[in-house]
Design an enzyme around this catalytic site. Structure first.
Site, PDB file in Angstrom:
ATOM      1  N   HIS A 133      75.544  19.754  -0.740  1.00 14.57           N
ATOM      2  CA  HIS A 133      75.165  18.818   0.310  1.00 14.57           C
ATOM      3  C   HIS A 133      75.666  19.247   1.683  1.00 14.57           C
ATOM      4  CE1 HIS A 133      74.189  16.207  -3.102  1.00 14.57           C
ATOM      5  NE2 HIS A 133      73.369  15.622  -2.257  1.00 14.57           N
ATOM      6  N   GLY A 134      76.810  19.856   1.730  1.00 12.64           N
ATOM      7  CA  GLY A 134      77.299  20.265   3.047  1.00 12.64           C
ATOM      8  C   GLY A 134      78.613  21.008   2.953  1.00 12.64           C
TER       9      GLY A 134
END
Lengths: 315, 475
Positions: free
Chosen positions: B322-323
């Site tokens: 996701h990040g």
């Protein structure tokens, strides 16, 4: 088979589109009626501002203008008619739009422009909030250039009769039901009668301390489009020789000298007919929480005190 | 190009119309050109990155199929390295550099490695994972290598799911690209209805809630516990509607052209256990991790402690997907821990449930649903907060839960939020528990028309038309 499917699809699409257009007209008409029949509340006030207001003194600004300038005190002391056109959550583009519409009807003697300290900071919502002008575009086509700021296709969206009343139904219903319970309207001025509790004030002071420390480390960009609106507003006043006061009204805490705040002053001082007044560092108000309704707004006592003081200064 | 823009409406109508007008042989080209245009509407130059991975994986697929033994494996590794390498450079380089700097500073050294100052290509993790699933499936012999370069490019770039999924598998989507889709009234009607439902989720719910959430989360120091709790609940619903709304629009847009994309969400907040939640949330990613990470790590066929470790690794990697920040790692780790605890207590919960009377079981189910929502929402705080210290501050502020929450501009803001949530809950409740009640697919034409018109006017009256982009674009 494909041809039958296509025929069926286009037939149903046609019927559906016809129903959609009819429903759009009916619902749009109903929402328009509900909107323009309001007697009190924010929508009714906007309608009055754009369609009728023609006083000697006009106050522009956000909710801080709405709750800070007592119309009766300013009117009595200055012996002039007044209307407070402050509007919740609005910024310079809105004040500019309202000013342009009103000036087509009447040129006031004095304009008070209440500006927020974050007026020139980056914040896209200041343009999105121009959507509150959508119901008035058919009556005041001049507003189209402002509503065009909302998105690229605003003019196409006007095909729908319902769209201009997007997000208005709930407030219309609320104001129809409860607006008689709102504080009485004093030529636009909306008094706040409560007082912020001491504990809440102290909590806010601590929060604000942390926030200011964080903010000091950030690089804040100036919104040059907002600067253009600010200049356009002041230029119109200058062209029509209207005595103008740009005011940062009292704040509960002393506000730091930010880049945006300094720029507000510098630009205002470029216009000879404009007086810039900054009360955000005024010890008469800073920390005197009993004069405030909440973290951002004076209460009625504070507003009356401030309006008295301002009237004496303007006289 | 954003789905929630008029640009997309024009784009969609033109592309769908041309799709059926053009002869079958040219359709792939139309869809590929349209997909390139769709992608280049964001940052045009990044199409080159996509082009690079497409060429590498296309060639890898063909050569993997022809090869055997070590060479086959080596080719797969080369393809995976190229894909993960791009992800590493664009998504994780600065994060790794940050960590090197931190370590260097702690031993009084200076890190002179420069930082990269560039935007993350939109949807990079999505199309990279889709491309990787192709080469892995070819390597496993479950998918034939695609010889048609245009069709393969379209597999990676198909515009409805290019920037935020669903992350498709080649077995599902590639064969569909070789079939001539006849115009079908059912597909068109179903696709448009699903798109309308997606627009409802995005415009009426997600973008409305985001106004409140975006006021609170950037400045947690200004808000009390009640505001933090309310904004976190709003964010939990916002992210669901934002992402599943995107998936609905994507699946619907593909359906109008006869393509069947995989289901990505199944009303996850009705889940009664954390594993059920993950069976309903971002299904295309969960199954990707299951098939290409969890099972290769040993899956369920290892001893319990190893299985738990595998689960934990999968969720940490999912967080990183996701990040590139510790917020996402903690978010993933929390879900990993939830999963492990869920598995540990499952026998006790089942035994307890077995002893309950009917009414008690229903109440217990409701309790489980609410509990899952609370713990998932708690994890979302890390996901949404700007950094770890903001997340910490928000959780610390929860102490003042009894105070009055921030009301925004009152009726307008919170009133619309509650209307949006109520409408969503009612509709999803019927979808979940009374699926036999079908309004938009009712046998009576009047009910069908009225319900579709009703949905459109709810969007027109209550929707937010100037909301931002989809949250998952950043991944």
């Amino acid at each position: 088979m494909e041809k039958i499917n296509l025929k069926r699809f286009f037939k149903n699409l046609l019927i559906f589109t016809a129903l959609l257009v009819a429903a759009d007209r009916i619902i749009g008409y109903a929402l328009e009626k509900a909107y323009f029949s309001l007697k009190a509340g924010q929508f009714a006030q906007t309608t009055y501002t754009l369609d009728k207001a023609a006083p000697d003194i006009l106050v522009f600004g956000s909710s801080r203008a709405l709750h800070h300038y007592s119309s009766s005190i300013l009117s009595d002391k200055l012996h002039k008619s007044i209307y407070n056109a402050g509007s919740d959550g609005q910024f310079l583009p809105y004040y500019c739009a309202a000013q342009e519409v009103i000036l087509q009807r009447k040129i006031p003697k004095i304009i008070i422009l209440d500006v927020n300290i974050w007026e020139l900071g980056p914040n896209d919502s200041k343009y999105i909030k121009l959507a509150s002008l959508l119901p008035y575009v058919s009556e005041h086509p001049i507003l189209k250039k402002y509503t065009a700021e909302i998105s690229d296709y605003e003019n196409i969206k006007f095909i729908s009769k319902t769209y201009p009343y997007n997000s208005t139904l709930l407030i219309s219903a609320y104001d129809h039901l409860f607006s008689n319970k709102l504080p009485s309207d004093d030529r636009g001025y909306f008094p706040l009668v409560r007082t912020i509790p001491k504990q809440q004030f102290e909590h806010y002071r601590e929060q604000q301390r942390i926030y200011n420390e964080k903010r000091a480390k950030q690089k804040i960009k100036i919104d040059m489009n907002a600067v253009d609106y600010y200049r356009a507003f002041l230029q119109r006043c200058e062209d029509l020789k209207i005595k103008t006061y740009v005011i940062i009204s009292p704040t509960i805490l002393k506000e730091p000298k930010t880049k945006e705040k300094i720029l507000l002053k510098i630009i205002a001082e470029e216009y000879p007919n404009v007086t810039f007044l900054d009360y955000s560092s005024d010890a008469t108000y800073n920390n005197h929480y009993k004069l405030f309704a909440d973290e951002f707004h004076l209460n009625d006592t504070g507003a009356k005190k401030f309006s008295e003081e301002l009237a004496d200064k303007i006289k | 190009m954003l789905f929630n823009s008029l640009d997309f409406v024009f784009f969609f109508v033109i592309v769908t119309f041309l799709y059926y007008v053009l002869p079958f042989k040219s359709r792939w080209f139309l869809l590929l050109a349209a997909s390139c245009y769709f992608y280049m509407a964001f940052v045009p130059i990044y199409i080159l990155i996509l082009g690079f991975t497409i060429i590498v994986d296309y060639l890898a697929g063909i050569y993997i199929e022809k090869s055997i033994g070590k060479k086959r494996k080596l080719l797969l590794i080369c393809s995976l390295v190229a894909n993960i390498g791009i992800l590493a450079v664009f998504k994780y380089y600065n994060f790794i550099n940050d960590n090197i700097s931190f370590l260097a500073t702690s031993i009084h050294l200076k890190n002179n490695i420069p930082y990269l100052n560039m935007l993350l290509p939109i949807g990079l993790s999505f199309h990279t994972f889709q491309a990787m699933s192709y080469t892995i499936e070819v390597y496993r012999g479950k998918q034939k290598a695609e010889k048609h370069f245009g069709i393969y490019s379209l597999y990676v770039m198909f515009y409805p799911q290019l920037v935020a999924g669903p992350i498709e598998r080649p077995q599902n989507i590639l064969p569909q690209m070789h079939i001539k889709h006849q115009f079908s009234y059912a597909n068109m009607a179903e696709g448009l209805k699903q798109m309308a439902w997606g627009f409802f989720k995005k415009l009426v719910v997600a973008d409305r809630l985001s106004i409140y959430v975006d006021t609170v989360y950037p400045n947690p120091e200004l808000h009390n516990g009640s505001t933090v709790a309310l904004s976190s609940i709003f964010f939990a619903i916002q992210i669901y509607c934002d992402f599943s709304g995107y998936s609905d629009i994507a699946i619907g847009a593909a359906r109008t052209m006869g393509f069947d994309l995989m289901t990505n969400f199944k009303r996850p907040y009705f889940a009664k256990s954390i594993s059920e939640f993950w069976g309903r949330w971002h299904i295309s990613l969960s199954t990707w991790f299951r098939d290409y990470l969890y099972i290769p790590l040993g899956g369920n066929r290892v001893k319990v402690s190893r299985r738990f470790l595998n689960l934990f690794i999968v969720f940490i990697v999912s967080g990183l997907w996701h990040g590139a920040s510790y917020n996402f790692i903690i978010w993933g780790a929390l879900h990993g821990i939830y999963q492990i605890i869920g598995l540990l207590i499952k026998p006790f919960v089942s035994a307890f449930e077995g002893k309950l009377p009917k009414l008690g079981a229903k109440t217990f189910n409701l309790f489980k649903g609410v509990f899952i929502f609370i713990i998932v929402t708690f994890a979302w705080i890390f996901f949404r907060a700007n950094n770890l210290s903001d997340a910490y501050l928000m959780i610390k502020n929860l102490k003042t839960l009894g105070q009055m929450p921030f009301l925004g501009n009152g009726v307008n803001q919170l009133g619309h939020c509650f209307i949006a949530i109520t409408l969503l809950f009612i509709i999803e409740y019927f979808m979940e528990f009374k699926p036999e009640i079908k309004l938009m697919d009712n046998k009576y034409i009047a009910v069908r028309y009225a319900s579709v018109l009703g949905l459109l006017f709810i969007i027109l009256i209550f929707g937010v038309f100037n909301g931002g982009q989809f949250i998952y674009f950043q991944f």
